[in-house]
Motif scaffolding. Structure first.
Motif, PDB file in Angstrom:
ATOM      1  N   TYR B  46       0.830  -1.197   0.000  1.00 40.83           N
ATOM      2  CA  TYR B  46       0.000   0.000   0.000  1.00 40.83           C
ATOM      3  C   TYR B  46       0.865   1.247   0.000  1.00 40.83           C
ATOM      4  N   ILE B  47       0.437   2.255  -0.803  1.00 36.48           N
ATOM      5  CA  ILE B  47       1.149   3.522  -0.798  1.00 36.48           C
ATOM      6  C   ILE B  47       0.285   4.620  -0.189  1.00 36.48           C
ATOM      7  N   ILE B  48      -0.897   4.838  -0.750  1.00 40.10           N
ATOM      8  CA  ILE B  48      -1.704   5.972  -0.348  1.00 40.10           C
ATOM      9  C   ILE B  48      -3.101   5.810  -0.919  1.00 40.10           C
ATOM     10  N   HIS B  49      -4.074   6.486  -0.350  1.00 42.63           N
ATOM     11  CA  HIS B  49      -5.390   6.507  -0.949  1.00 42.63           C
ATOM     12  C   HIS B  49      -6.082   7.821  -0.639  1.00 42.63           C
ATOM     13  N   GLY B  50      -7.114   8.147  -1.437  1.00 47.74           N
ATOM     14  CA  GLY B  50      -7.838   9.396  -1.229  1.00 47.74           C
ATOM     15  C   GLY B  50      -9.214   9.328  -1.850  1.00 47.74           C
ATOM     16  N   LEU B  51     -10.055  10.257  -1.424  1.00 42.80           N
ATOM     17  CA  LEU B  51     -11.422  10.334  -1.942  1.00 42.80           C
ATOM     18  C   LEU B  51     -11.569  11.522  -2.897  1.00 42.80           C
ATOM     19  N   LYS B  52     -11.329  12.718  -2.394  1.00 42.19           N
ATOM     20  CA  LYS B  52     -11.368  13.872  -3.286  1.00 42.19           C
ATOM     21  C   LYS B  52     -10.329  14.928  -2.967  1.00 42.19           C
ATOM     22  N   ASN B  53      -9.849  14.930  -1.745  1.00 44.52           N
ATOM     23  CA  ASN B  53      -8.801  15.878  -1.400  1.00 44.52           C
ATOM     24  C   ASN B  53      -7.436  15.294  -1.714  1.00 44.52           C
ATOM     25  N   ASN B  54      -6.484  16.166  -1.947  1.00 41.91           N
ATOM     26  CA  ASN B  54      -5.114  15.697  -2.136  1.00 41.91           C
ATOM     27  C   ASN B  54      -4.597  15.123  -0.829  1.00 41.91           C
ATOM     28  N   GLU B  55      -3.770  14.116  -0.941  1.00 46.43           N
ATOM     29  CA  GLU B  55      -3.242  13.448   0.241  1.00 46.43           C
ATOM     30  C   GLU B  55      -1.725  13.350   0.140  1.00 46.43           C
ATOM     31  N   THR B  56      -1.089  13.367   1.295  1.00 46.22           N
ATOM     32  CA  THR B  56       0.371  13.201   1.353  1.00 46.22           C
ATOM     33  C   THR B  56       0.721  12.361   2.553  1.00 46.22           C
ATOM     34  N   ASN B  57       1.658  11.455   2.358  1.00 47.41           N
ATOM     35  CA  ASN B  57       2.226  10.720   3.488  1.00 47.41           C
ATOM     36  C   ASN B  57       3.729  10.620   3.285  1.00 47.41           C
ATOM     37  N   GLU B  58       4.359   9.790   4.074  1.00 45.08           N
ATOM     38  CA  GLU B  58       5.817   9.727   4.029  1.00 45.08           C
ATOM     39  C   GLU B  58       6.331   9.091   2.737  1.00 45.08           C
ATOM     40  N   ALA B  60       4.490   9.250  -0.502  1.00 41.19           N
ATOM     41  CA  ALA B  60       4.084   9.875  -1.760  1.00 41.19           C
ATOM     42  C   ALA B  60       3.003  10.913  -1.523  1.00 41.19           C
ATOM     43  N   SER B  61       2.659  11.588  -2.610  1.00 41.41           N
ATOM     44  CA  SER B  61       1.515  12.498  -2.631  1.00 41.41           C
ATOM     45  C   SER B  61       0.536  12.025  -3.691  1.00 41.41           C
ATOM     46  N   LEU B  62      -0.726  12.245  -3.426  1.00 40.99           N
ATOM     47  CA  LEU B  62      -1.783  11.885  -4.359  1.00 40.99           C
ATOM     48  C   LEU B  62      -2.560  13.141  -4.698  1.00 40.99           C
ATOM     49  N   ILE B  63      -2.582  13.453  -5.994  1.00 42.87           N
ATOM     50  CA  ILE B  63      -3.322  14.610  -6.467  1.00 42.87           C
ATOM     51  C   ILE B  63      -4.525  14.100  -7.258  1.00 42.87           C
ATOM     52  N   ILE B  64      -5.714  14.466  -6.818  1.00 41.62           N
ATOM     53  CA  ILE B  64      -6.950  14.050  -7.483  1.00 41.62           C
ATOM     54  C   ILE B  64      -7.576  15.281  -8.110  1.00 41.62           C
ATOM     55  N   THR B  65      -7.930  15.202  -9.390  1.00 46.28           N
ATOM     56  CA  THR B  65      -8.525  16.357 -10.056  1.00 46.28           C
ATOM     57  C   THR B  65      -9.892  16.668  -9.444  1.00 46.28           C
ATOM     58  N   GLU B  66     -10.329  17.889  -9.668  1.00 40.92           N
ATOM     59  CA  GLU B  66     -11.575  18.343  -9.048  1.00 40.92           C
ATOM     60  C   GLU B  66     -12.766  17.496  -9.493  1.00 40.92           C
ATOM     61  N   ASP B  67     -12.768  17.073 -10.772  1.00 37.59           N
ATOM     62  CA  ASP B  67     -13.871  16.231 -11.243  1.00 37.59           C
ATOM     63  C   ASP B  67     -13.665  14.757 -10.887  1.00 37.59           C
TER      64      ASP B  67
END
Lengths: 114, 109
Positions: B46-58, B60-67
C-alpha cells in the motif's frame, strides 16, 4: 509486527498431487484475502474471509480449489489435484475492516506444478 | 475489469520526481482511489489513498482532479528502490481491490 506470513515460500510438485498453502494474517485483522498472480491474468482475488467466514469465493477457479480459515490466525488454500496451469504466485493479504482500510500482503508462495 | 487506465511503463531519473498518471473517468462519488506498488518478487504494498482531497504521506503524494476523473501519484525524489509496478485502483467502501496491469516505473541512475 511480523506482517502476513506465508508458507511455504516455494513449492514444486507434480501434476495430480495435493498442494496446501498456508497463511498467518496480522494479529487483530478481521479480513483475509487469497490472490493468485500469473503473467497472463495478473493479480486475481480468489476468495476472502471476514471473521473466519468465507464471504466471496467467486474467484476460485474450480472445485479443485478450496480454502479454510479455522481460526483468526490461520488459513489454508488447498489445490487437489494440482495441474500445471495452477502454477502461479499465491498471495495472502489481511486487513482490519473493509471500509477504506488497506490490505497488507504476504511475500507469496511460488507454486510450480510439473 | 479494472476501472482505471494507466500507461504501461515510465522512466524516471534518480532524484527526480516521478509523476504517475491514472484515469478513472467512471469513478462514482463514494469510490476511493488507491495506489499500491509491487516490487519484483514481493507482495503488493500500500502507498496511499484518497477520496477527493489531495493526500500526502511519508511515501508519496496523491493529487486528485476536481472532477475526480483522474489522479497523479507523485514520488517526490525517486530512488532506484522505487522501481516497481504501480497500481491505481478504484474501490468502493465495501468493494474489493481489483488490480489492473499497472505502470512499470523504472528509475534510472
Amino acid at each position: 509486527d511480523a506482517g502476513v506470513i506465508q508458507s511455504p515460500r516455494h513449492e514444486v510438485t507434480e501434476m495430480g498431487q495435493e498442494v496446501t498453502l498456508r497463511c498467518k494474517p496480522i494479529s487483530g485483522h478481521d479480513y483475509l484475502f487469497w490472490y493468485r498472480q500469473t503473467m497472463m491474468r495478473g493479480l486475481e482475488l480468489l476468495i476472502y474471509f471476514n471473521n473466519n467466514v468465507p464471504i466471496d469465493d467467486s474467484g476460485m477457479p474450480e472445485d479443485r480449489f478450496s480454502a479454510k480459515m479455522p481460526n483468526a490466525s490461520f488459513s489454508t488454500l488447498k489445490i487437489q489435484p494440482s495441474e500445471p496451469r495452477d502454477s502461479a504466485v499465491y498471495f495472502c493479504a489481511s486487513s482490519y475492516g473493509q471500509g477504506g482500510e488497506t490490505q497488507y500482503f504476504g511475500p507469496g508462495t511460488r507454486l510450480l506444478v510439473l | 475489469d479494472a476501472k482505471t487506465t494507466q500507461p504501461p511503463s515510465m522512466d524516471c531519473a534518480e532524484g527526480r520526481a516521478a509523476n504517475l498518471p491514472c484515469n478513472h473517468s467512471t469513478i462514482s462519488g463514494n469510490e476511493y482511489v488507491y495506489w499500491y506498488r509491487q516490487i519484483h518478487s514481493q507482495g503488493p504494498q500500500y502507498i496511499i489513498h484518497g477520496l477527493k482531497n489531495n493526500e500526502t504521506n511519508e511515501m508519496a503524494s496523491l493529487i486528485i482532479t476536481e472532477d475526480r476523473k483522474s489522479s497523479t501519484l507523485i514520488l517526490p525524489h525517486a530512488t532506484l528502490r522505487d522501481t516497481a509496478v504501480y497500481y491505481c485502483i478504484v474501490r468502493g467502501s465495501q468493494g474489493n481491490l481489483i488490480f489492473g496491469k499497472g505502470t512499470k516505473l523504472s528509475v534510472k541512475p
